[in-house]
Enzyme design. Sequence first.
Site, PDB file in Angstrom:
ATOM      1  N   ASP A   1      85.092  17.803  54.318  1.00 46.52           N
ATOM      2  CA  ASP A   1      84.601  19.101  53.860  1.00 46.52           C
ATOM      3  C   ASP A   1      85.401  20.264  54.461  1.00 46.52           C
ATOM      4  O   ASP A   1      84.842  21.145  55.089  1.00 46.52           O
ATOM      5  CB  ASP A   1      83.110  19.192  54.251  1.00 46.52           C
ATOM      6  CG  ASP A   1      82.435  20.451  53.763  1.00 46.52           C
ATOM      7  OD1 ASP A   1      82.748  20.895  52.650  1.00 46.52           O
ATOM      8  OD2 ASP A   1      81.596  20.990  54.504  1.00 46.52           O
TER       9      ASP A   1
ATOM     10  N   GLU B   1      76.561  18.583  65.452  1.00 47.11           N
ATOM     11  CA  GLU B   1      76.460  19.413  64.249  1.00 47.11           C
ATOM     12  C   GLU B   1      74.999  19.536  63.887  1.00 47.11           C
ATOM     13  O   GLU B   1      74.253  18.556  63.924  1.00 47.11           O
ATOM     14  CB  GLU B   1      77.182  18.775  63.039  1.00 47.11           C
ATOM     15  CG  GLU B   1      78.671  18.870  63.069  1.00 47.11           C
ATOM     16  CD  GLU B   1      79.339  18.335  61.799  1.00 47.11           C
ATOM     17  OE1 GLU B   1      78.715  18.369  60.712  1.00 47.11           O
ATOM     18  OE2 GLU B   1      80.491  17.880  61.908  1.00 47.11           O
TER      19      GLU B   1
ATOM     20  N   GLU C   1      81.821  11.019  61.869  1.00 48.55           N
ATOM     21  CA  GLU C   1      81.052  10.499  60.738  1.00 48.55           C
ATOM     22  C   GLU C   1      81.750   9.375  59.985  1.00 48.55           C
ATOM     23  O   GLU C   1      82.031   9.497  58.789  1.00 48.55           O
ATOM     24  CB  GLU C   1      80.688  11.634  59.774  1.00 48.55           C
ATOM     25  CG  GLU C   1      79.760  12.646  60.386  1.00 48.55           C
ATOM     26  CD  GLU C   1      79.166  13.595  59.358  1.00 48.55           C
ATOM     27  OE1 GLU C   1      79.692  13.693  58.251  1.00 48.55           O
ATOM     28  OE2 GLU C   1      78.159  14.249  59.691  1.00 48.55           O
TER      29      GLU C   1
ATOM     30  N   TYR D   1      71.130  17.117  59.713  1.00 45.45           N
ATOM     31  CA  TYR D   1      70.823  18.212  58.795  1.00 45.45           C
ATOM     32  C   TYR D   1      69.402  18.111  58.242  1.00 45.45           C
ATOM     33  O   TYR D   1      69.177  18.369  57.064  1.00 45.45           O
ATOM     34  CB  TYR D   1      71.879  18.248  57.679  1.00 45.45           C
ATOM     35  CG  TYR D   1      73.234  18.685  58.220  1.00 45.45           C
ATOM     36  CD1 TYR D   1      73.516  20.037  58.377  1.00 45.45           C
ATOM     37  CD2 TYR D   1      74.193  17.757  58.618  1.00 45.45           C
ATOM     38  CE1 TYR D   1      74.734  20.453  58.902  1.00 45.45           C
ATOM     39  CE2 TYR D   1      75.406  18.166  59.153  1.00 45.45           C
ATOM     40  CZ  TYR D   1      75.671  19.511  59.283  1.00 45.45           C
ATOM     41  OH  TYR D   1      76.863  19.925  59.815  1.00 45.45           O
TER      42      TYR D   1
HETATM   43  C1  BDP Z   1      79.135  17.033  58.064  1.00 47.48           C
HETATM   44  C2  BDP Z   1      80.634  17.067  58.330  1.00 47.48           C
HETATM   45  C3  BDP Z   1      81.228  18.465  58.285  1.00 47.48           C
HETATM   46  C4  BDP Z   1      80.665  19.226  57.104  1.00 47.48           C
HETATM   47  C5  BDP Z   1      79.155  19.317  57.273  1.00 47.48           C
HETATM   48  C6  BDP Z   1      78.520  20.129  56.146  1.00 47.48           C
HETATM   49  O1  BDP Z   1      80.947  16.457  59.556  1.00 47.48           O
HETATM   50  O2  BDP Z   1      82.631  18.393  58.235  1.00 47.48           O
HETATM   51  O3  BDP Z   1      81.252  20.477  56.941  1.00 47.48           O
HETATM   52  O4  BDP Z   1      78.627  18.029  57.227  1.00 47.48           O
HETATM   53  O5  BDP Z   1      78.210  19.533  55.119  1.00 47.48           O
HETATM   54  O6  BDP Z   1      78.804  15.902  57.349  1.00 47.48           O
HETATM   55  O7  BDP Z   1      78.377  21.330  56.295  1.00 47.48           O
END
Ligand code: BDP
Length: 604
Positions: free
Chosen positions: A163, A510, A417, A473
């Site tokens: 991404d 993240e 990932e 997330y």
């Molecule tokens: C994660 C990835 C990252 C993406 C992020 C996203 O590690 O590179 O930018 O999600 O979706 O899966 O914002």
Amino acid sequence: MLYPINTMSRTVIDLNGVWKFMIDPETTPIDPGKSLPTDDVMAVPASFNDQTAEAKIRNHTGYFWYQRQFTVANSLRSQRLVLRFGSATHEAWVYINGKEVTHHKGGFTPFEVEINDYLKDENNLLTVKLSNILDYSTIPVGNYSETKDAGGHIIRKVDENFDFFNYAGLNRPIKIYSTPQAHIDDLVVAPAVDLANNSANVHLTVQTGGEQFDEIRATVLDEDGNQVAEAQGLSEQLPIKNIHLWQPLKAYLYTAKVEGLINGKVVDVYEEPFGVRTVEVKQGKFLINGQPFYFKGFGKHEDTYVNGKGLNEAYNVLDLNLMKKMGANSFRTSHYPYSDEMMRLCDREGIVVIDETPAVGLMVSFTFDNSEISKPGYQDDTWKDLKTGEAHRQAIHEIIDRDKNHACVVMWSIANEAANYSKGAHEYFEPLFKLARQLDPQKRPLTYIDLVWSNPESDKSSDLPDVICLNRYYGWYLDTGDLAISEKKTRDELKQWQAKYPDKPIMYTEYGADTIPGLHSAYDEPWSEEFQEDYYRMNSKVFDEIPNFVGEQLWNFADFQTKYGIQRVQGNKKGVFTRSREPKSVVRYLSKRWNSIPNFGYKK
Ligand code: BDP
């Protein structure tokens, strides 16, 4: 690999500036010994993509060329001359006066070559052919395909398995540096620190090349230039008393000054800054200098307007200043090694870095719906289909070779990932972890970064990392907008990890929510500035409940460019800063939180 610097025996020539540029139409062969048939130019260092007004050039996939001339002063011609690329993304063939002098694959690490034998007295022609093709054998991983147009002409396409925009070109400085023929080739600095006695024994290993030196002399200088230790030989122990530790946000850098002598005369000199500090994982804590450290910070990108992934030192300085003002202390070089210049800056500023290889996109089937993984008989072919092993080993060699002496680097991230949840993951990763452990002279902890599909049950190789690093997330890709259920899922999962590995620290590398600056909602809807803040508040609350939770690195420091996609509006908007570094309102909340969390001893 040493960073090129001027010393009493060395001169650095800068080849940055405006080069000729053309995309390769693959119709007639290009002669690298002749002036490129183009009037187009590109600035170096920078990605080519955002310097053009033509969509065709910006989105070009395949081969492209850069060219310039250079002359080396007569006074330097008897010296050993080395041409060094900070990086060339992703693959490069380098020609001087029409002869190929080197080739390198891997877009985020430096490479160099001795060029004396290829030089003319003046106006040497330096031509570089590059490719930005990524496929199942490269890291990062790309889905590569070729089709033909009506005229039989090949059309190449890379659908990135990651991404961020596939910015390419000569992204980092290009230099020629001179050394004497007898020269210092590399230095390894590994301080063994005795915290109780406030002393250190710096183990210094010197590699040399060319004619042998009669004598190698090493001195350690403190920040005021006073000599605090000296020794002789290729492998030396330099004891230092009353040490100044390199501490997060309170960096102290010693300098290892190494001299090679012949007949009692100094021939070559190199100076390497280094920090004295310890890093260790113990009983669920991440210890720096024996104290439990708490990571506060970010996943980042090298990504700025116009420069793309090109070195942008003003942005690097600004980014670290913004981080420090927020009370942050660290970031991860997601998802590739950053420039030498950024690593040197972090050493100096005391920013703690998790240094990541470009291994991103190592998964062949992906949706955000992680319920798939719990379906009986779930099967994924990642480790059968991908052929990234060789590139991955090379990347581990190169990142450790370049960054081994950096005090700022406290942990290596082997991958972001990957399909750790698939059959074959352990077999793939075990040798890579072994390799990294063997190569790192400072024996830093190792990790890889887990996707939401990799949970305590599904992850096939979570025994390998020293720290459990999670990208999560909940509330964004999963249960969008529902922070109550997300809070429960966050807590439940962290508790499961903690129960499974009571001795491993856990951190988030993240977590984030796309946010349009200036978008407000009375109902705290996703994409609004209110939602972004609520999302972070929810996560913070859970983090504070988990004893072994040692850090929060959110996604992302700033908005960044990506490939086209229906979830992306001119890129990823999860930044807490915009791409031009204006703060979104959540920065106030985070600054307050982080400025009140100490770097050490937050989790007792
Ligand atoms: C994660 C990835 C990252 C993406 C992020 C996203 O590690 O590179 O930018 O999600 O979706 O899966 O914002």
